[in-house]
Design an enzyme around this catalytic site. Structure first.
Site, PDB file in Angstrom:
ATOM      1  N   ASP A  46      -0.318  25.927  -2.607  1.00  0.00           N
ATOM      2  CA  ASP A  46       0.545  25.127  -3.480  1.00  0.00           C
ATOM      3  C   ASP A  46      -0.317  24.305  -4.443  1.00  0.00           C
ATOM      4  OD1 ASP A  46      -0.414  23.295  -1.664  1.00  0.00           O
ATOM      5  OD2 ASP A  46       1.536  22.420  -1.176  1.00  0.00           O
ATOM      6  N   SER A  47      -1.652  24.462  -4.352  1.00  0.00           N
ATOM      7  CA  SER A  47      -2.555  23.939  -5.389  1.00  0.00           C
ATOM      8  C   SER A  47      -2.235  24.624  -6.721  1.00  0.00           C
ATOM      9  CB  SER A  47      -4.021  24.181  -5.009  1.00  0.00           C
ATOM     10  OG  SER A  47      -4.241  25.535  -4.657  1.00  0.00           O
ATOM     11  N   ASP A  85       1.475  29.686   0.844  1.00  0.00           N
ATOM     12  CA  ASP A  85       1.669  28.293   1.258  1.00  0.00           C
ATOM     13  C   ASP A  85       3.151  27.938   1.258  1.00  0.00           C
ATOM     14  OD1 ASP A  85       0.135  26.213   2.150  1.00  0.00           O
ATOM     15  OD2 ASP A  85      -0.713  25.712   0.189  1.00  0.00           O
ATOM     16  N   LYS A 115       1.189  29.424   5.378  1.00  0.00           N
ATOM     17  CA  LYS A 115       0.386  28.257   5.778  1.00  0.00           C
ATOM     18  C   LYS A 115       1.259  27.027   5.619  1.00  0.00           C
ATOM     19  CE  LYS A 115      -2.945  26.215   3.164  1.00  0.00           C
ATOM     20  NZ  LYS A 115      -2.350  24.867   3.054  1.00  0.00           N
ATOM     21  N   GLU A 117       1.278  22.482   6.367  1.00  0.00           N
ATOM     22  CA  GLU A 117       0.497  21.276   6.665  1.00  0.00           C
ATOM     23  C   GLU A 117       1.113  20.497   7.820  1.00  0.00           C
ATOM     24  OE1 GLU A 117       0.144  18.958   3.056  1.00  0.00           O
ATOM     25  OE2 GLU A 117      -0.761  20.620   1.947  1.00  0.00           O
ATOM     26  N   GLU A 184      -9.367  20.300   6.063  1.00  0.00           N
ATOM     27  CA  GLU A 184      -9.710  19.841   4.708  1.00  0.00           C
ATOM     28  C   GLU A 184     -10.246  18.414   4.754  1.00  0.00           C
ATOM     29  OE1 GLU A 184      -6.747  20.527   1.672  1.00  0.00           O
ATOM     30  OE2 GLU A 184      -7.872  19.368   0.185  1.00  0.00           O
TER      31      GLU A 184
HETATM   32  O1  KIV Z   1      -3.106  24.732  -1.677  1.00  0.00           O
HETATM   33  C1  KIV Z   1      -4.278  25.024  -1.450  1.00  0.00           C
HETATM   34  O2  KIV Z   1      -5.000  25.608  -2.278  1.00  0.00           O
HETATM   35  C2  KIV Z   1      -4.837  24.658  -0.148  1.00  0.00           C
HETATM   36  C3  KIV Z   1      -6.315  24.788   0.024  1.00  0.00           C
HETATM   37  C4  KIV Z   1      -6.969  23.622  -0.609  1.00  0.00           C
HETATM   38  C5  KIV Z   1      -6.684  24.956   1.432  1.00  0.00           C
HETATM   39  O3  KIV Z   1      -4.126  24.243   0.699  1.00  0.00           O
END
Ligand code: KIV
Length: 277
Positions: A46-47, A85, A115, A117, A184
């Site tokens: 989600d970056s 994500d 993924k 959090e 992280e």
């Molecule tokens: O969203 C993302 O790119 C991430 C990485 C920084 C692990 O969660």
């Protein structure tokens, strides 16, 4: 046919000590390049929000944004495992909604895993996803979706209580069935302890060299961010500068008449033109 990387690859790497490589990608051309470079896993993080969509954080990123970009990435990949994500609030409202959203990432996006959090507070959700056949990667330490609660992008787990909480959260995620955990911005010795303690692979970003694998945001690595990159993000190229140089040269050549040249055009016989009226 190329053998795809799967969760079994992560388990095997953890057992044998082989390092896992992971990078982010958000579109088809970058996914192709990352895959061609032999990277094991591609995270459609989600970056996306910061790297590509121009947001200041990951919080505005939606499920539809994620599915759209995951689809583009999976179309470009032959070998790497694609992990999608789960964006802010897509796995918190109810168990049912969380499962449906995780399902979309696999079913519509074509990813092989999700993924998310968080630690103990999401362990029940992780268990339900795993029971539904959805592989889950955890994410502990600095969790950008909680940035307002954390009060900034800071190293996590620095005092004894915070370090113990991280260890307990990691154990809870492992028990719930995650196949790997991203760490992280965690102190190097703590990441080492976590990696030695856990049975599942750890993937570090700002967590030192002892993790099972490493991940970076590809835009940081390539120098494509206009702002300041985090300390842990080693820059292997300066594409921002290189792209500006190419674009400026194009502009100058168009204005000066140097582009397009004869080699960029298509000819036709003069006599044919003469017949036109
Ligand atoms: O969203 C993302 O790119 C991430 C990485 C920084 C692990 O969660």
């Amino acid at each position: 046919m190329t053998q795809k990387v799967t969760t079994a690859y992560f388990r095997e790497a953890k057992k044998t000590g082989k390092r896992i490589t992971m990078l982010t990608a958000y579109d088809y051309p970058m996914a192709r390049m990352v895959d061609e470079a032999g990277i094991d896993a591609i995270l459609v993080g989600d970056s996306l929000g910061n790297a590509v969509l121009g947001y200041e954080s990951t919080i505005p990123v939606t499920m539809d944004d994620m599915v759209h970009h995951i689809k583009a990435v999976t179309r470009g990949v032959k070998r790497a495992m694609v992990i999608g994500d789960m964006p802010f609030l897509s796995y918190h409202v109810s168990r049912e909604e969380s499962l449906r959203n995780a399902g979309r990432i696999l079913q519509e996006g074509g990813a092989a895993a999700v993924k998310l959090e968080g630690g103990r507070e999401v362990a029940g959700t992780v268990r339900a996803m795993v029971a539904a056949g959805i592989p889950v990667m955890g994410h502990l330490g600095l969790t950008p979706q909680s940035i307002h609660q954390m009060g900034g992008y800071k190293v996590q787990g620095r005092d004894e209580a915070a370090a113990q909480k991280l260890l307990d959260d990691a154990r809870a995620l492992q028990e719930a069935g995650v196949f790997a955990i991203v760490l992280e911005c965690v102190p190097v010795p703590l990441a080492r302890l976590l990696t030695e303690t856990l049975e599942v692979a750890t993937i570090g970003i700002g967590a030192g060299p002892h993790c099972t694998g490493q991940v970076l945001v590809t835009h940081d690595l390539l120098g494509m961010f206009m702002g300041k990159s985090p300390k842990f993000a080693k820059r292997y190229a300066n594409l921002h500068q290189e792209i500006i140089r190419a674009l400026t040269t194009y502009r100058e050549e168009v204005l000066g008449g140097a582009f397009p040249g004869p080699e960029h055009g298509f000819d036709m016989p003069e006599e044919m033109l003469e017949k036109l009226y």
